[in-house]
Design a protein around this motif. Structure first.
Motif, PDB file in Angstrom:
ATOM      1  N   CYS A 303       0.847  -1.193   0.000  1.00 25.34           N
ATOM      2  CA  CYS A 303       0.000   0.000   0.000  1.00 25.34           C
ATOM      3  C   CYS A 303       0.881   1.240   0.000  1.00 25.34           C
ATOM      4  N   PHE A 304       0.546   2.191  -0.848  1.00 25.25           N
ATOM      5  CA  PHE A 304       1.337   3.435  -0.897  1.00 25.25           C
ATOM      6  C   PHE A 304       0.474   4.603  -1.335  1.00 25.25           C
ATOM      7  N   LEU A 305       0.972   5.796  -1.025  1.00 28.40           N
ATOM      8  CA  LEU A 305       0.262   7.034  -1.340  1.00 28.40           C
ATOM      9  C   LEU A 305       1.161   7.930  -2.178  1.00 28.40           C
ATOM     10  N   LEU A 306       0.543   8.838  -2.895  1.00 21.31           N
ATOM     11  CA  LEU A 306       1.294   9.954  -3.486  1.00 21.31           C
ATOM     12  C   LEU A 306       1.549  10.954  -2.369  1.00 21.31           C
ATOM     13  N   THR A 307       2.763  11.484  -2.290  1.00 20.39           N
ATOM     14  CA  THR A 307       3.002  12.483  -1.237  1.00 20.39           C
ATOM     15  C   THR A 307       2.163  13.742  -1.493  1.00 20.39           C
ATOM     16  N   ASP A 308       1.887  14.016  -2.754  1.00 19.30           N
ATOM     17  CA  ASP A 308       0.989  15.117  -3.104  1.00 19.30           C
ATOM     18  C   ASP A 308      -0.236  14.521  -3.801  1.00 19.30           C
ATOM     19  N   GLU A 309      -1.316  14.411  -3.049  1.00 14.68           N
ATOM     20  CA  GLU A 309      -2.462  13.677  -3.596  1.00 14.68           C
ATOM     21  C   GLU A 309      -3.165  14.393  -4.744  1.00 14.68           C
ATOM     22  N   THR A 310      -2.850  15.680  -4.929  1.00 15.50           N
ATOM     23  CA  THR A 310      -3.473  16.375  -6.068  1.00 15.50           C
ATOM     24  C   THR A 310      -2.923  15.860  -7.403  1.00 15.50           C
ATOM     25  N   LEU A 311      -1.824  15.076  -7.323  1.00 14.63           N
ATOM     26  CA  LEU A 311      -1.259  14.517  -8.558  1.00 14.63           C
ATOM     27  C   LEU A 311      -1.972  13.244  -9.004  1.00 14.63           C
ATOM     28  N   ALA A 312      -2.945  12.797  -8.220  1.00 11.18           N
ATOM     29  CA  ALA A 312      -3.583  11.509  -8.510  1.00 11.18           C
ATOM     30  C   ALA A 312      -4.137  11.399  -9.938  1.00 11.18           C
ATOM     31  N   PRO A 313      -4.896  12.379 -10.425  1.00 11.31           N
ATOM     32  CA  PRO A 313      -5.444  12.209 -11.786  1.00 11.31           C
ATOM     33  C   PRO A 313      -4.352  11.998 -12.839  1.00 11.31           C
ATOM     34  N   LYS A 314      -3.252  12.720 -12.667  1.00  5.35           N
ATOM     35  CA  LYS A 314      -2.159  12.604 -13.629  1.00  5.35           C
ATOM     36  C   LYS A 314      -1.481  11.223 -13.531  1.00  5.35           C
ATOM     37  N   ILE A 327      -4.672  -1.362  -9.232  1.00  2.00           N
ATOM     38  CA  ILE A 327      -3.862  -0.841  -8.119  1.00  2.00           C
ATOM     39  C   ILE A 327      -4.541   0.267  -7.299  1.00  2.00           C
ATOM     40  N   VAL A 328      -5.827   0.495  -7.560  1.00  2.00           N
ATOM     41  CA  VAL A 328      -6.523   1.491  -6.737  1.00  2.00           C
ATOM     42  C   VAL A 328      -6.670   0.942  -5.318  1.00  2.00           C
ATOM     43  N   GLY A 329      -6.287   1.734  -4.321  1.00  2.00           N
ATOM     44  CA  GLY A 329      -6.316   1.277  -2.935  1.00  2.00           C
ATOM     45  C   GLY A 329      -7.729   1.027  -2.438  1.00  2.00           C
ATOM     46  N   HIS A 330      -7.831   0.214  -1.397  1.00  2.00           N
ATOM     47  CA  HIS A 330      -9.124  -0.016  -0.746  1.00  2.00           C
ATOM     48  C   HIS A 330      -9.607   1.295  -0.145  1.00  2.00           C
ATOM     49  N   ARG A 331     -10.901   1.509  -0.119  1.00  2.00           N
ATOM     50  CA  ARG A 331     -11.433   2.814   0.331  1.00  2.00           C
ATOM     51  C   ARG A 331     -11.028   3.148   1.769  1.00  2.00           C
ATOM     52  N   SER A 332     -10.702   2.131   2.573  1.00  2.00           N
ATOM     53  CA  SER A 332     -10.350   2.437   3.964  1.00  2.00           C
ATOM     54  C   SER A 332      -8.896   2.897   4.130  1.00  2.00           C
ATOM     55  N   VAL A 333      -8.099   2.800   3.083  1.00  2.00           N
ATOM     56  CA  VAL A 333      -6.714   3.285   3.149  1.00  2.00           C
ATOM     57  C   VAL A 333      -6.493   4.419   2.147  1.00  2.00           C
ATOM     58  N   GLY A 334      -7.160   4.341   1.013  1.00  4.15           N
ATOM     59  CA  GLY A 334      -6.956   5.316  -0.063  1.00  4.15           C
ATOM     60  C   GLY A 334      -5.673   5.018  -0.813  1.00  4.15           C
ATOM     61  N   GLY A 335      -5.279   5.922  -1.681  1.00  8.70           N
ATOM     62  CA  GLY A 335      -4.028   5.740  -2.409  1.00  8.70           C
ATOM     63  C   GLY A 335      -4.038   4.499  -3.282  1.00  8.70           C
TER      64      GLY A 335
END
Ligand SMILES: *Cc1c(COP(=O)(O)O)cnc(C)c1O
Length: 361
Positions: A303-314, A327-335
């Motif tokens: 499981c991992f996140l973007l450090t800047d979540e506004t970059l998600a669409p890109k 690779i879309v994260g589970h809704r309880s973790v996001g990312g």
């Protein structure tokens, strides 16, 4: 990757699905072959009796192969049941819970196991990681010797944490291994009961494998409904009712594939190679960060996140264009969550890492 040649783009889908999940192409081919002409009968495996000698030998072969892959000692029985791992949450309590069950609560599935066992009696949660959104594996807890059994979850599929070792338990240890069975060596003799839904690491959805040490059964005073009673299923050699014939057949094809690929040792090496590659990128690339304590990270679900979540669409547009799926994260973790089960080739992780490395925000 070009989209102009559909054959090429289809074979290049990198399947990180969390479950049901990737199976080797030859396992799918062998499954199709069995549907068309089962064991030379010219009948489909979908239309023959589960008590035919051909199908009984599929069940026996699957049991023998699991026994050999996991090095299961004498005294254990292997059952193939319907109802998913979720039914085992209830079934194991029917069979084992007299006074109380001791549980670790390390994720959604573990919490469900607790909830279902409460229908049958007292449950004590002896350790939990709920305080930090399940991002670590609790350690240093004491297993009460007056409980009937200790229940744990070896790999927390949704949160991406994994037990790297198992405690010494003074009472029978029960483990939900749905999402990491066959991916690493475990000492089965330490467990009273292991169960796993097949659809992550073992085969298609529809069959749940239960490995149970016979001497822990028959000790509760309640009357157990037949379908919930392990001893009933053991006595009828996992044919008390019609077993999920196709999932068992297809799982057997996968067990043979695991054997051919070097068995559990082979799977363990593949898992380590994939996980090291991906976690190295997560840790060295400033655009990403992991969500789980490093020592407890799962080799199956990263499981991992973007450090800047506004970059998600890109970022999402880039990995989708690279043929990466699931690779879309589970809704309880996001990312993001990359599930890297047994059949996932290293090449798919290389493709994901390539996308991450070349993603310039
Ligand atoms: C997927 C999963 C389950 C649920 O399995 P079902 O077969 O859908 O009931 C339970 N435990 C773990 C660890 C899982 O990953």
């Amino acid at each position: 990757m070009t989209q102009s040649n559909t054959t090429i783009s289809m074979t290049k889908v990198h399947n990180f699905s969390a479950g049901p999940s990737i199976l080797a192409p030859e396992v799918i081919e062998a499954s199709i072959a069995g549907i068309q002409n089962f064991a030379g009968t010219t009948l489909s495996l979908l239309e023959v009796s589960h008590r035919s000698k051909e199908f009984v030998s599929v069940v026996e072969d699957a049991q023998v192969t699991i026994k050999s892959l996991l090095n299961i000692p004498e005294g254990y029985e292997i059952l193939f049941l319907g109802g998913g791992a979720s039914m085992q949450f209830l079934m194991l309590a029917y069979n084992l819970l007299e006074k109380k069950g001791a549980y670790t609560k390390t994720g959604v599935w573990a919490a469900n196991a607790v909830k279902e066992a409460k229908h049958l009696g007292l449950v004590e949660v002896i350790a939990s990681s709920e305080d930090k959104n399940y991002n670590y594996i609790p350690k240093g807890y004491t297993i009460p010797s007056d409980a009937d059994y200790f229940h744990c979850t070896s790999n927390n599929t949704i949160y991406g944490s994994q037990m790297k070792s198992f405690p010494e338990s003074p009472i029978p240890m029960v483990c939900d291994m749905s999402s990491d069975i066959l991916s690493r060596q475990v000492d089965v003799s330490k467990f009273g009961l292991i169960y796993a839904g097949a659809q992550k690491n073992m085969g298609p959805a529809g069959v749940t494998v239960v490995i149970v040490r016979k001497d822990i059964l028959g000790k509760v005073s309640r009357a157990i409904p037949s379908m919930m009673d392990y001893q009933v299923h053991i006595k009828s050699e996992t044919m008390f009712n019609t077993p999920p014939v196709f999932p068992i057949f297809s799982m057997l094809q996968n067990l043979k594939w695991v054997q051919k690929m070097g068995g559990v040792d082979g799977m363990q090496k593949r898992a380590a190679d994939r996980a090291n590659l991906l976690y190295n990128e997560i840790d060295s690339n400033p655009l990403f960060k992991g969500t789980v304590e490093i020592e407890d990270r799962s080799q199956m679900n990263a499981c991992f996140l973007l450090t800047d979540e506004t970059l998600a669409p890109k970022f999402d547009a880039v990995w989708k264009a690279a043929g990466i799926s699931g690779i879309v994260g589970h809704r309880s973790v996001g990312g993001y969550r990359a599930s890297m089960y047994n059949a996932l080739p290293l090449e798919s992780v290389q493709a994901l890492v390539y996308v991450m490395r070349n993603f310039n925000a």
